[in-house]
Scaffold this motif. Structure first.
Motif, PDB file in Angstrom:
ATOM      1  N   GLY A 108       0.854  -1.194   0.000  1.00 46.83           N
ATOM      2  CA  GLY A 108       0.000   0.000   0.000  1.00 46.83           C
ATOM      3  C   GLY A 108       0.886   1.239   0.000  1.00 46.83           C
ATOM      4  N   MET A 136      -9.447   9.623  -3.787  1.00 46.03           N
ATOM      5  CA  MET A 136      -8.258  10.480  -3.843  1.00 46.03           C
ATOM      6  C   MET A 136      -7.774  10.829  -2.442  1.00 46.03           C
ATOM      7  SD  MET A 136      -9.818  14.076  -5.178  1.00 46.03           S
ATOM      8  CE  MET A 136     -10.636  15.234  -4.093  1.00 46.03           C
ATOM      9  N   LEU A 137      -6.535  11.232  -2.367  1.00 45.76           N
ATOM     10  CA  LEU A 137      -5.869  11.466  -1.089  1.00 45.76           C
ATOM     11  C   LEU A 137      -5.142  12.796  -1.147  1.00 45.76           C
ATOM     12  CD1 LEU A 137      -4.259   7.926  -1.062  1.00 45.76           C
ATOM     13  CD2 LEU A 137      -6.071   8.647   0.508  1.00 45.76           C
ATOM     14  N   ASP A 138      -5.228  13.580  -0.071  1.00 41.31           N
ATOM     15  CA  ASP A 138      -4.427  14.816  -0.056  1.00 41.31           C
ATOM     16  C   ASP A 138      -3.106  14.520   0.649  1.00 41.31           C
ATOM     17  OD1 ASP A 138      -6.089  14.540   2.217  1.00 41.31           O
ATOM     18  OD2 ASP A 138      -5.706  16.610   2.797  1.00 41.31           O
ATOM     19  N   ARG A 148      -0.039   4.941  -6.216  1.00 40.02           N
ATOM     20  CA  ARG A 148       0.567   3.603  -6.238  1.00 40.02           C
ATOM     21  C   ARG A 148       1.440   3.444  -7.486  1.00 40.02           C
ATOM     22  NH1 ARG A 148      -2.290  -2.395  -5.769  1.00 40.02           N
ATOM     23  NH2 ARG A 148      -1.224  -2.904  -3.858  1.00 40.02           N
ATOM     24  N   LEU A 180       0.097 -12.862   2.988  1.00 37.43           N
ATOM     25  CA  LEU A 180       0.701 -13.466   4.176  1.00 37.43           C
ATOM     26  C   LEU A 180      -0.391 -14.130   5.013  1.00 37.43           C
ATOM     27  CD1 LEU A 180       3.475 -13.631   5.762  1.00 37.43           C
ATOM     28  CD2 LEU A 180       2.485 -11.883   7.244  1.00 37.43           C
ATOM     29  N   ASP A 205       0.726  -4.073   6.231  1.00 35.86           N
ATOM     30  CA  ASP A 205      -0.397  -4.760   5.593  1.00 35.86           C
ATOM     31  C   ASP A 205      -1.761  -4.328   6.126  1.00 35.86           C
ATOM     32  OD1 ASP A 205       0.545  -5.977   7.906  1.00 35.86           O
ATOM     33  OD2 ASP A 205       0.009  -7.998   7.326  1.00 35.86           O
ATOM     34  N   ILE A 214     -19.344   3.075   6.534  1.00 35.70           N
ATOM     35  CA  ILE A 214     -19.303   3.976   5.370  1.00 35.70           C
ATOM     36  C   ILE A 214     -19.908   3.250   4.174  1.00 35.70           C
ATOM     37  CG2 ILE A 214     -17.846   5.253   3.755  1.00 35.70           C
ATOM     38  CD1 ILE A 214     -15.979   5.936   5.956  1.00 35.70           C
ATOM     39  N   TYR A 258     -19.234   9.123  -0.263  1.00 35.38           N
ATOM     40  CA  TYR A 258     -19.193   8.310   0.960  1.00 35.38           C
ATOM     41  C   TYR A 258     -20.233   8.841   1.944  1.00 35.38           C
ATOM     42  CZ  TYR A 258     -14.547   7.626  -1.073  1.00 35.38           C
ATOM     43  OH  TYR A 258     -13.525   7.372  -1.934  1.00 35.38           O
ATOM     44  N   ILE A 315     -15.949   0.744   9.994  1.00 32.90           N
ATOM     45  CA  ILE A 315     -14.640   1.414  10.125  1.00 32.90           C
ATOM     46  C   ILE A 315     -14.066   1.150  11.526  1.00 32.90           C
ATOM     47  CG2 ILE A 315     -13.442   3.662  10.036  1.00 32.90           C
ATOM     48  CD1 ILE A 315     -14.515   2.760   7.299  1.00 32.90           C
ATOM     49  N   PRO A 367     -11.192   7.755   8.644  1.00 32.83           N
ATOM     50  CA  PRO A 367     -10.816   8.842   7.715  1.00 32.83           C
ATOM     51  C   PRO A 367     -11.083  10.243   8.276  1.00 32.83           C
ATOM     52  CG  PRO A 367     -12.382   7.299   6.686  1.00 32.83           C
ATOM     53  CD  PRO A 367     -12.331   6.972   8.133  1.00 32.83           C
ATOM     54  N   GLY A 404      -4.590   9.411   7.504  1.00 27.21           N
ATOM     55  CA  GLY A 404      -4.161   8.008   7.475  1.00 27.21           C
ATOM     56  C   GLY A 404      -3.028   7.747   6.511  1.00 27.21           C
TER      57      GLY A 404
HETATM   58  C1  LIG Z   1     -13.275   5.255   2.809  1.00 30.63           C
HETATM   59  C2  LIG Z   1     -11.895   5.709   3.236  1.00 30.63           C
HETATM   60  C3  LIG Z   1     -11.443   6.966   2.864  1.00 30.63           C
HETATM   61  C4  LIG Z   1     -10.175   7.405   3.265  1.00 30.63           C
HETATM   62  N1  LIG Z   1      -9.763   8.662   2.918  1.00 30.63           N
HETATM   63  C5  LIG Z   1      -8.566   9.109   3.330  1.00 30.63           C
HETATM   64  C6  LIG Z   1      -8.103  10.428   2.989  1.00 30.63           C
HETATM   65  O1  LIG Z   1      -8.795  11.198   2.309  1.00 30.63           O
HETATM   66  N2  LIG Z   1      -6.886  10.816   3.420  1.00 30.63           N
HETATM   67  C7  LIG Z   1      -6.086   9.987   4.169  1.00 30.63           C
HETATM   68  O2  LIG Z   1      -4.973  10.385   4.548  1.00 30.63           O
HETATM   69  N3  LIG Z   1      -6.468   8.745   4.495  1.00 30.63           N
HETATM   70  C8  LIG Z   1      -7.683   8.286   4.105  1.00 30.63           C
HETATM   71  N4  LIG Z   1      -8.083   7.030   4.438  1.00 30.63           N
HETATM   72  C9  LIG Z   1      -7.166   6.189   5.236  1.00 30.63           C
HETATM   73  C10 LIG Z   1      -6.071   5.633   4.338  1.00 30.63           C
HETATM   74  O3  LIG Z   1      -6.658   4.985   3.233  1.00 30.63           O
HETATM   75  C11 LIG Z   1      -5.187   4.649   5.106  1.00 30.63           C
HETATM   76  O4  LIG Z   1      -4.836   5.192   6.351  1.00 30.63           O
HETATM   77  C12 LIG Z   1      -3.913   4.330   4.299  1.00 30.63           C
HETATM   78  O5  LIG Z   1      -4.246   3.713   3.084  1.00 30.63           O
HETATM   79  C13 LIG Z   1      -2.976   3.436   5.088  1.00 30.63           C
HETATM   80  O6  LIG Z   1      -1.921   3.013   4.250  1.00 30.63           O
HETATM   81  P1  LIG Z   1      -1.153   1.657   4.556  1.00 30.63           P
HETATM   82  O7  LIG Z   1      -0.130   1.512   3.494  1.00 30.63           O
HETATM   83  O8  LIG Z   1      -0.735   1.630   5.979  1.00 30.63           O
HETATM   84  O9  LIG Z   1      -2.276   0.527   4.446  1.00 30.63           O
HETATM   85  P2  LIG Z   1      -3.250   0.088   3.170  1.00 30.63           P
HETATM   86  O10 LIG Z   1      -3.485   1.257   2.342  1.00 30.63           O
HETATM   87  O11 LIG Z   1      -4.338  -0.613   3.842  1.00 30.63           O
HETATM   88  O12 LIG Z   1      -2.299  -0.904   2.401  1.00 30.63           O
HETATM   89  C14 LIG Z   1      -2.068  -2.200   2.886  1.00 30.63           C
HETATM   90  C15 LIG Z   1      -1.575  -3.054   1.724  1.00 30.63           C
HETATM   91  O13 LIG Z   1      -1.291  -4.354   2.233  1.00 30.63           O
HETATM   92  C16 LIG Z   1      -1.920  -5.334   1.429  1.00 30.63           C
HETATM   93  N5  LIG Z   1      -2.232  -6.458   2.321  1.00 30.63           N
HETATM   94  C17 LIG Z   1      -3.221  -6.555   3.238  1.00 30.63           C
HETATM   95  N6  LIG Z   1      -3.170  -7.726   3.870  1.00 30.63           N
HETATM   96  C18 LIG Z   1      -2.118  -8.408   3.346  1.00 30.63           C
HETATM   97  C19 LIG Z   1      -1.552  -9.689   3.588  1.00 30.63           C
HETATM   98  N7  LIG Z   1      -2.075 -10.525   4.517  1.00 30.63           N
HETATM   99  N8  LIG Z   1      -0.477 -10.068   2.864  1.00 30.63           N
HETATM  100  C20 LIG Z   1       0.059  -9.230   1.917  1.00 30.63           C
HETATM  101  N9  LIG Z   1      -0.437  -7.998   1.641  1.00 30.63           N
HETATM  102  C21 LIG Z   1      -1.507  -7.593   2.357  1.00 30.63           C
HETATM  103  C22 LIG Z   1      -3.139  -4.660   0.842  1.00 30.63           C
HETATM  104  O14 LIG Z   1      -3.580  -5.268  -0.355  1.00 30.63           O
HETATM  105  C23 LIG Z   1      -2.616  -3.237   0.616  1.00 30.63           C
HETATM  106  O15 LIG Z   1      -2.009  -3.093  -0.638  1.00 30.63           O
HETATM  107  C24 LIG Z   1      -9.337   6.561   4.043  1.00 30.63           C
HETATM  108  C25 LIG Z   1      -9.787   5.283   4.399  1.00 30.63           C
HETATM  109  C26 LIG Z   1     -11.054   4.856   4.014  1.00 30.63           C
HETATM  110  C27 LIG Z   1     -11.543   3.475   4.422  1.00 30.63           C
END
Ligand SMILES: Cc1cc2nc3c(=O)[nH]c(=O)nc-3n(C[C@H](O)[C@H](O)[C@H](O)COP(=O)(O)OP(=O)(O)OC[C@H]3O[C@@H](n4cnc5c(N)ncnc54)[C@H](O)[C@@H]3O)c2cc1C
Length: 407
Positions: free
Chosen positions: A23, A57-59, A121, A139, A173, A195, A241, A297, A325, A330
């Motif tokens: 991610g 989208m994300l800021d 990404r 995993l 993850d 949501i 949303y 959530i 969110p 996040g």
């Molecule tokens: C509806 C919604 C709207 C949001 N809007 C915003 C926003 O506007 N601004 C903001 O800052 N944040 C926002 N967020 C929060 C933000 O999306 C997350 O905080 C952020 O994506 C976290 O990034 P990350 O890389 O830690 O985790 P994730 O983005 O969750 O990435 C985790 C990655 O790990 C992979 N993965 C999961 N489990 C496994 C496994 N077992 N083995 C291998 N790979 C795995 C997934 O496929 C993914 O690619 C929003 C969240 C939601 C639900």
């Protein structure tokens, strides 16, 4: 015993880092480690980079997310892909009346430019090479072996394969991390909010009045009992949303038949948004087929900590501190965690710093930062979903923006 890489000799031959999760957090870490020649492999459950839609989208904030991109040498590329016009913000009440309008930021050095999640990404993946990310690797569990120099990590995947010999394991993850059980048995608690999200493509051609209603960026709509946010994504798609205070498994208990998407959404609107503007109703009911999602959530509370220590394994982003969110931080936290973790690993690789010491310091800092955001989310959820009047919510936004531009 904790050992530094420098003290072990040729670092690239000895230390192997597994990053679970591709991610924004995991990939940002990878892009920073890459030019430093610190060896890593990302294991991602998606089958390929294009295997599913990546969401809205994300800021990206200057002081956190942008700083991480800068460290990875990706700011020039980010500037080509960011959308400054999408920083426009409209606050409407449930009748559709505009209560605050904040124009887009200046193109020059913007504080919080937007980017579509898929673009972000793509930007990060383009900076990596073919072998850096192993796709289709979900995993299932991770375990630490006992052995020389503190042992290594074995990774067991859902496809039955196993990887071993990793000295450092990073759980990136997400909310339901399979790495986190090595450090904690506590799952993230439910926030009390679901949501419901929809998506309408080709909005200018198909629904120009909805495109005008939403504007170029984010349009937030409030009633004091529910909150709706619609966002114009880069490809003329609007994602909407609705955040509603309901029980955790409301999708199943609601009695709404979600298998008939249009009927399900019409029933949903009747229950939660019957006295809202027609445009809001259409943003849900006209959803592209197959794009409806209903999600509970989850979020860790302020002052959450990992229960156990285990040498060589750490977490970042939502895996470490899942958040709702409602603070808009996040993804920025995930990217900034990656920045801080890369700085920590740099100290191990180039200065011989002890792994456990730098990771402990890293974890203290990321959990403190996330704690403040978790508190803000809780406060905003209370304000926006339970009990405040629309006027009070408008006053909160006015204070946030330092006064409306043209309300
Ligand atoms: C509806 C919604 C709207 C949001 N809007 C915003 C926003 O506007 N601004 C903001 O800052 N944040 C926002 N967020 C929060 C933000 O999306 C997350 O905080 C952020 O994506 C976290 O990034 P990350 O890389 O830690 O985790 P994730 O983005 O969750 O990435 C985790 C990655 O790990 C992979 N993965 C999961 N489990 C496994 C496994 N077992 N083995 C291998 N790979 C795995 C997934 O496929 C993914 O690619 C929003 C969240 C939601 C639900």
């Amino acid at each position: 015993m904790t050992v530094g890489w420098a003290s072990l000799g040729e670092r690239t031959d000895i230390q192997r880092i597994a990053i679970v999760g591709g991610g924004p957090g995991g990939l940002t870490l990878a892009t920073i480690l890459k030019p430093l020649r610190i060896p890593f492999t990302v294991f991602e459950l998606d089958a390929s980079r294009n295997s599913r839609g990546q969401g809205g989208m994300l800021d990206i904030h200057k002081e956190t997310g942008q700083l991480a991109l800068q460290k990875a040498g990706l700011m020039d590329e980010f500037k080509k892909r960011m959308r400054v016009d999408a920083t426009e913000f409209l606050l409407r009440d449930n009748t559709g009346a505009v209560r605050l309008h904040h124009g887009a930021e200046s193109e020059e050095d913007p504080e919080r430019p937007e980017i579509d999640r898929a673009e972000l990404r793509g930007l990060l993946l383009d900076a990596l090479e073919g072998d850096d990310v192993k796709w289709g690797k979900k995993l299932a569990s991770a375990a630490k072996t006992t052995g020389e120099a503190g042992g290594t990590f074995d990774l067991h995947f859902a496809d039955g394969t196993k990887e071993d010999g990793y000295n450092i394991l990073v759980g990136a993850d997400g909310t339901w991390s399979r790495v986190r059980p090595l450090r904690s048995d506590v799952p993230p608690p439910y926030t009390g909010m679901n949501i419901v999200s929809t998506s309408i493509s080709d909005i200018d051609e198909r629904y120009p009045h909805l495109a005008a209603f939403v504007g170029n960026g984010s349009c937030m709509m409030v009633s004091g009992k529910a909150l709706v946010i619609a966002q114009r994504n880069g490809n003329a798609t609007v994602k909407t949303y609705s955040c509603i205070p309901v029980e955790e498994n409301w999708k199943e208990t609601s009695g709404i038949d979600w298998t008939d998407q249009k009927k399900g959404l019409t029933d949903f609107i009747d229950r939660f948004h019957s006295d809202w503007a027609d445009e809001v109703k259409q943003l849900f009911v006209e959803c592209d087929e197959g794009e409806l999602a209903v999600r509970p959530i989850y979020m860790f509370p302020a002052n959450h900590k990992f229960e156990r220590k285990l040498s060589g394994v750490t977490l970042l982003g939502d895996a470490a501190h899942a958040i709702s969110p409602f603070a808009g931080t996040g993804v920025n936290n995930a990217m900034y965690d990656a920045f801080e973790l890369a700085v920590a690993l740099e100290k191990v690789a180039f200065e011989g710093a002890p792994v456990d010491e730098v990771l402990e310091d890293y974890e203290k800092r990321i959990l403190k930062r996330a704690s403040a955001d978790s508190e803000e989310c809780r406060h905003n959820q209370e304000m926006w979903l339970t009990g405040k009047s629309v006027d009070e919510i408008v006053a909160q936004f006015n204070a946030m923006f330092g006064g409306a531009e043209d309300s």
